[in-house]
Design an enzyme around this catalytic site. Structure first.
Site, PDB file in Angstrom:
ATOM      1  N   THR A  39       0.825  -1.207   0.000  1.00 30.69           N
ATOM      2  CA  THR A  39       0.000   0.000   0.000  1.00 30.69           C
ATOM      3  C   THR A  39       0.860   1.258   0.000  1.00 30.69           C
ATOM      4  OG1 THR A  39      -1.524   1.250   1.407  1.00 30.69           O
ATOM      5  CG2 THR A  39      -0.102  -0.297   2.530  1.00 30.69           C
ATOM      6  N   ASP A  40       0.262   2.373  -0.408  1.00 34.15           N
ATOM      7  CA  ASP A  40       0.974   3.655  -0.317  1.00 34.15           C
ATOM      8  C   ASP A  40       1.064   4.146   1.126  1.00 34.15           C
ATOM      9  OD1 ASP A  40      -1.698   4.378   0.075  1.00 34.15           O
ATOM     10  OD2 ASP A  40      -1.755   5.884  -1.518  1.00 34.15           O
ATOM     11  N   GLU A  41       0.261   3.557   2.021  1.00 33.32           N
ATOM     12  CA  GLU A  41       0.216   4.073   3.402  1.00 33.32           C
ATOM     13  C   GLU A  41       1.532   3.877   4.140  1.00 33.32           C
ATOM     14  OE1 GLU A  41      -3.191   3.479   5.790  1.00 33.32           O
ATOM     15  OE2 GLU A  41      -4.576   3.625   4.116  1.00 33.32           O
ATOM     16  N   TYR A  79      -2.058  -0.502  11.101  1.00 29.09           N
ATOM     17  CA  TYR A  79      -2.185  -1.173   9.791  1.00 29.09           C
ATOM     18  C   TYR A  79      -0.961  -0.900   8.924  1.00 29.09           C
ATOM     19  CZ  TYR A  79      -3.375  -1.563   4.837  1.00 29.09           C
ATOM     20  OH  TYR A  79      -3.335  -1.841   3.496  1.00 29.09           O
ATOM     21  N   LYS A 111       1.988  -3.390   7.484  1.00 29.36           N
ATOM     22  CA  LYS A 111       2.285  -3.581   6.057  1.00 29.36           C
ATOM     23  C   LYS A 111       3.758  -3.225   5.778  1.00 29.36           C
ATOM     24  CE  LYS A 111      -0.099  -4.546   3.020  1.00 29.36           C
ATOM     25  NZ  LYS A 111      -0.516  -5.852   2.423  1.00 29.36           N
TER      26      LYS A 111
HETATM   27  P1  NAD Z   1      -9.845  -7.095   2.204  1.00 29.47           P
HETATM   28  O1  NAD Z   1      -9.828  -6.818   3.658  1.00 29.47           O
HETATM   29  O2  NAD Z   1     -11.064  -6.766   1.410  1.00 29.47           O
HETATM   30  O3  NAD Z   1      -9.544  -8.642   1.953  1.00 29.47           O
HETATM   31  C1  NAD Z   1      -8.550  -9.344   2.641  1.00 29.47           C
HETATM   32  C2  NAD Z   1      -8.748 -10.834   2.362  1.00 29.47           C
HETATM   33  O4  NAD Z   1      -7.713 -11.536   3.052  1.00 29.47           O
HETATM   34  C3  NAD Z   1     -10.079 -11.369   2.901  1.00 29.47           C
HETATM   35  O5  NAD Z   1     -10.683 -12.205   1.940  1.00 29.47           O
HETATM   36  C4  NAD Z   1      -9.682 -12.161   4.130  1.00 29.47           C
HETATM   37  O6  NAD Z   1     -10.546 -13.252   4.410  1.00 29.47           O
HETATM   38  C5  NAD Z   1      -8.284 -12.626   3.755  1.00 29.47           C
HETATM   39  N1  NAD Z   1      -7.438 -12.906   4.927  1.00 29.47           N
HETATM   40  C6  NAD Z   1      -7.275 -12.120   6.032  1.00 29.47           C
HETATM   41  N2  NAD Z   1      -6.440 -12.726   6.901  1.00 29.47           N
HETATM   42  C7  NAD Z   1      -6.058 -13.888   6.328  1.00 29.47           C
HETATM   43  C8  NAD Z   1      -5.191 -14.941   6.717  1.00 29.47           C
HETATM   44  N3  NAD Z   1      -4.538 -14.925   7.894  1.00 29.47           N
HETATM   45  N4  NAD Z   1      -5.004 -15.995   5.888  1.00 29.47           N
HETATM   46  C9  NAD Z   1      -5.658 -16.027   4.689  1.00 29.47           C
HETATM   47  N5  NAD Z   1      -6.501 -15.078   4.270  1.00 29.47           N
HETATM   48  C10 NAD Z   1      -6.695 -14.013   5.083  1.00 29.47           C
HETATM   49  O7  NAD Z   1      -8.571  -6.358   1.608  1.00 29.47           O
HETATM   50  P2  NAD Z   1      -8.388  -5.629   0.204  1.00 29.47           P
HETATM   51  O8  NAD Z   1      -8.885  -4.245   0.313  1.00 29.47           O
HETATM   52  O9  NAD Z   1      -8.882  -6.520  -0.864  1.00 29.47           O
HETATM   53  O10 NAD Z   1      -6.793  -5.540   0.141  1.00 29.47           O
HETATM   54  C11 NAD Z   1      -6.030  -6.626  -0.381  1.00 29.47           C
HETATM   55  C12 NAD Z   1      -4.550  -6.293  -0.243  1.00 29.47           C
HETATM   56  O11 NAD Z   1      -4.267  -5.086  -0.958  1.00 29.47           O
HETATM   57  C13 NAD Z   1      -4.087  -6.045   1.190  1.00 29.47           C
HETATM   58  O12 NAD Z   1      -2.807  -6.612   1.332  1.00 29.47           O
HETATM   59  C14 NAD Z   1      -4.033  -4.531   1.315  1.00 29.47           C
HETATM   60  O13 NAD Z   1      -3.048  -4.149   2.244  1.00 29.47           O
HETATM   61  C15 NAD Z   1      -3.643  -4.143  -0.095  1.00 29.47           C
HETATM   62  N6  NAD Z   1      -4.104  -2.816  -0.540  1.00 29.47           N
HETATM   63  C16 NAD Z   1      -5.428  -2.464  -0.416  1.00 29.47           C
HETATM   64  C17 NAD Z   1      -5.852  -1.230  -0.917  1.00 29.47           C
HETATM   65  C18 NAD Z   1      -7.293  -0.805  -0.834  1.00 29.47           C
HETATM   66  O14 NAD Z   1      -7.605   0.340  -1.183  1.00 29.47           O
HETATM   67  N7  NAD Z   1      -8.220  -1.663  -0.437  1.00 29.47           N
HETATM   68  C19 NAD Z   1      -4.920  -0.357  -1.503  1.00 29.47           C
HETATM   69  C20 NAD Z   1      -3.578  -0.760  -1.585  1.00 29.47           C
HETATM   70  C21 NAD Z   1      -3.192  -1.994  -1.107  1.00 29.47           C
HETATM   71  O1  DAU Z   2      -4.133   4.041   0.596  1.00 32.31           O
HETATM   72  C1  DAU Z   2      -4.375   2.671   0.470  1.00 32.31           C
HETATM   73  C2  DAU Z   2      -5.236   2.199   1.622  1.00 32.31           C
HETATM   74  O2  DAU Z   2      -6.562   2.672   1.380  1.00 32.31           O
HETATM   75  C3  DAU Z   2      -5.222   0.697   1.805  1.00 32.31           C
HETATM   76  O3  DAU Z   2      -3.926   0.277   2.148  1.00 32.31           O
HETATM   77  C4  DAU Z   2      -6.213   0.274   2.896  1.00 32.31           C
HETATM   78  O4  DAU Z   2      -6.270  -1.144   2.976  1.00 32.31           O
HETATM   79  C5  DAU Z   2      -7.577   0.812   2.536  1.00 32.31           C
HETATM   80  O5  DAU Z   2      -8.515   0.488   3.545  1.00 32.31           O
HETATM   81  C6  DAU Z   2      -7.516   2.322   2.333  1.00 32.31           C
HETATM   82  O6  DAU Z   2      -7.215   2.986   3.589  1.00 32.31           O
HETATM   83  P1  DAU Z   2      -7.936   4.354   4.033  1.00 32.31           P
HETATM   84  O7  DAU Z   2      -7.854   4.476   5.488  1.00 32.31           O
HETATM   85  O8  DAU Z   2      -7.439   5.485   3.197  1.00 32.31           O
HETATM   86  O9  DAU Z   2      -9.445   4.025   3.535  1.00 32.31           O
HETATM   87  P2  DAU Z   2     -10.863   4.297   4.225  1.00 32.31           P
HETATM   88  O10 DAU Z   2     -11.896   4.001   3.177  1.00 32.31           O
HETATM   89  O11 DAU Z   2     -10.990   3.634   5.545  1.00 32.31           O
HETATM   90  O12 DAU Z   2     -10.840   5.871   4.451  1.00 32.31           O
HETATM   91  C7  DAU Z   2     -10.657   6.748   3.354  1.00 32.31           C
HETATM   92  C8  DAU Z   2     -10.664   8.171   3.910  1.00 32.31           C
HETATM   93  O13 DAU Z   2     -11.995   8.474   4.350  1.00 32.31           O
HETATM   94  C9  DAU Z   2      -9.775   8.359   5.118  1.00 32.31           C
HETATM   95  O14 DAU Z   2      -9.224   9.663   5.072  1.00 32.31           O
HETATM   96  C10 DAU Z   2     -10.713   8.235   6.310  1.00 32.31           C
HETATM   97  C11 DAU Z   2     -12.017   8.772   5.748  1.00 32.31           C
HETATM   98  N1  DAU Z   2     -13.263   8.175   6.285  1.00 32.31           N
HETATM   99  C12 DAU Z   2     -13.371   6.830   6.315  1.00 32.31           C
HETATM  100  C13 DAU Z   2     -14.527   6.231   6.790  1.00 32.31           C
HETATM  101  C14 DAU Z   2     -14.653   4.716   6.852  1.00 32.31           C
HETATM  102  C15 DAU Z   2     -14.292   9.006   6.682  1.00 32.31           C
HETATM  103  O15 DAU Z   2     -14.203  10.242   6.617  1.00 32.31           O
HETATM  104  N2  DAU Z   2     -15.438   8.407   7.148  1.00 32.31           N
HETATM  105  C16 DAU Z   2     -15.591   7.051   7.223  1.00 32.31           C
HETATM  106  O16 DAU Z   2     -16.659   6.587   7.692  1.00 32.31           O
END
Ligand code: NAD
Ligand code: DAU
Length: 355
Positions: A132-134, A158, A162
């Site tokens: 992730t970019d985080e 988190y 990562k």
């Molecule tokens: P998500 O939370 O929707 O899905 C995670 C999946 O992993 C789920 O299906 C869960 O059951 C499985 N999982 C969790 N723990 C596990 C374990 N111990 N063993 C096997 N499976 C397990 O997550 P996502 O949003 O699809 O993100 C996927 C990946 O991409 C993550 O590594 C996250 O850090 C990364 N990522 C997410 C975003 C985003 O915006 N969602 C952005 C950048 C990177």
């Molecule tokens: O940047 C990549 C990341 O993006 C991934 O690594 C994470 O897995 C993914 O969950 C996401 O993280 P964020 O914390 O940026 O996403 P989230 O949707 O939780 O929040 C997006 C922004 O919105 C953040 O600034 C917090 C804000 N927010 C979030 C929620 C859930 C609100 O203002 N209200 C809300 O109810």
């Protein structure tokens, strides 16, 4: 074939669906089915022999060893993680367990498997770590976007977990020669996004006439990428990314949270008007997230230069598709909200688990 971890989650399930839409190369999908895992996302693959689902934990070394020995994948694409920042603030333990220990176990299993491969199989094997970019921390308003060389400054449990996993992946390459690639993506949105994250939460709450919670002043900035563009980038990096390299993936699309929520309100007002009036009335400012990163922005020029990737969707096209998807899939939303999706495993698949 390839082994995917976390393929029942948001990005993982989109990746599996896109992969099998474009290729007949089978996928083994190892997923623990935590609250974030939803096999309903993959319902269209039921009975498809190209998709082998295994319910299990990436931290289960014996299971991972068995899967690698049995299926002999040419690559591992590692999505599995605890992914929600707010949950990491309330309970960091699960994040350390899966994101750090789980990745360590997977790396060790991959190393053992890869070390016994020979010739082309050994040369072409890849461990693709989806990060992730985080991990780069928070930017000021005038700072340049994150490049791959930006220092690590994770601020939440988190992102710290990562970051730790990224360091392990890097070390397994430098010390043991494991052929790894790591990608750092910005915020994804699109179909099958679990409605605890900002965009799907705003859509489902707005449809239900519920408050739209905006943290703090709503001016935190994220860079948003349509999930299918992320999947396309991952496929390219897997095929042509240079071993040991990291690639940033982003949408060139910085928006404040308030802009995001207002856009969703306007789209819903257009596509599904509300007799009670414009949905912006539902926007509710709530207490800020502790340690809330102010701004993320991705410089995605390296992946464009080396692999020719750019996002296909603009935010306008991607968010319209996303809102329309939620309007078209009320049963998916209802199952997630009621928790019924967790029964899907038993009712739809009968037995799941290692063959
Ligand atoms: P998500 O939370 O929707 O899905 C995670 C999946 O992993 C789920 O299906 C869960 O059951 C499985 N999982 C969790 N723990 C596990 C374990 N111990 N063993 C096997 N499976 C397990 O997550 P996502 O949003 O699809 O993100 C996927 C990946 O991409 C993550 O590594 C996250 O850090 C990364 N990522 C997410 C975003 C985003 O915006 N969602 C952005 C950048 C990177
Ligand atoms: O940047 C990549 C990341 O993006 C991934 O690594 C994470 O897995 C993914 O969950 C996401 O993280 P964020 O914390 O940026 O996403 P989230 O949707 O939780 O929040 C997006 C922004 O919105 C953040 O600034 C917090 C804000 N927010 C979030 C929620 C859930 C609100 O203002 N209200 C809300 O109810």
């Amino acid at each position: 074939m390839i082994l995917i971890t976390g393929g029942a989650g948001f990005i993982g399930s989109n990746f599996v669906l896109d992969w099998l839409a474009q290729s007949d190369e089978p996928v083994i999908n190892l997923d623990a089915l935590t609250y974030a895992g939803n096999l309903g996302n993959l319902a269209s693959l039921q009975g498809d022999p190209r998709h082998v689902f295994v319910q299990g934990d990436i931290g289960d070394r014996a299971l991972v060893d068995q899967l690698l020995a049995e299926h002999r994948p040419r690559a591992i694409v590692h999505f599995a993680a605890e992914s929600h920042v707010d949950r990491s603030i309330h309970g960091p333990g699960a994040f350390l367990k899966t994101n750090i220990e789980g990745t360590y176990t997977l790396l060790e299993a991959a190393r053992a498997y890869w070390s016994h491969l020979q010739g082309t199989e050994r040369e072409t094997f890849r461990f693709h770590h989806v990060s992730t970019d985080e991990v780069y921390g928070s930017l000021g308003p005038e700072d340049a976007p994150f490049t791959e060389d930006h220092p690590y400054q994770p601020n939440s449990p988190y992102s710290a977990s990562k970051a730790a996993s990224d360091h392990l992946v890097r070390a397994w390459h430098h010390t043991y020669g494991l052929p790894v690639v790591t990608t750092h993506c910005s915020n994804n949105y699109g179909p099958y996004h679990f409605p605890e994250k900002l965009i799907p939460l705003a859509i489902v709450n707005a449809l239900a006439g519920k408050p739209l919670p905006v943290y703090g002043d709503g001016l935190n900035v994220r860079d948003w990428l349509y999930v299918k563009d992320h999947c396309a980038a991952l496929r390219l990096v897997l095929e042509r990314g240079r071993v040991g390299q990291t690639y940033n993936i982003g949408g060139w699309n910085e928006k404040t949270n308030l802009e995001i929520v207002r856009t969703i309100c306007r789209l819903l007002d257009e596509l599904r008007p509300d007799a009670a009036g414009p949905r912006e009335r539902l926007i509710t400012f709530v207490a800020d997230r502790p340690g809330h990163d102010r701004r993320y922005a991705i410089d995605a020029r390296k992946i464009e230069r080396e692999l020719g990737w750019r996002p296909a969707e603009t935010f306008e096209t991607g968010i319209r598709k996303t809102v329309q998807w939620y309007l078209d899939h009320p049963e998916w939303v209802a199952q997630v909200q009621s928790g019924a999706y967790r029964q899907w495993i038993a009712t739809q698949y009968g037995r799941v688990g290692p063959a």
